[in-house]
Motif scaffolding. Structure first.
Motif: not given
Length: 76
Positions: A3-8, A46-51
């Motif tokens: 969902k972070s769209e890194i791969f995109h 990114i703000v989500d710690k896991k991501v």
């Protein structure tokens, strides 16, 4: 992570197709450096710690690939 769209963004900048259905390789210093830059830019937002931790590991992986003159492989 998806969902972070890194791969995109990596797909767009490196002319790759990282997804659920394809295996993909990022190789050569030019592609690895481009992907590393993408990851570092996304990491800042990114703000989500896991991501964030996963992206940090990916940055390490790409740096290692550059240092060892090898590639990064994606198998899903």
């Amino acid at each position: 992570l998806w969902k972070s769209e890194i791969f995109h963004v990596i797909n767009q900048n490196c002319s790759k197709l990282i997804d659920d259905y394809e295996d993909e390789i990022i190789c050569g210093s030019k592609e690895l450096q481009e992907a590393l830059l993408v990851l570092q830019e996304i990491e800042k937002k990114i703000v989500d710690k896991k991501v964030s931790l996963l992206i940090e590991k990916m940055v390490e992986m790409f740096r290692e690939a550059l240092e060892r003159d090898t590639a990064t492989y994606f198998y899903f």
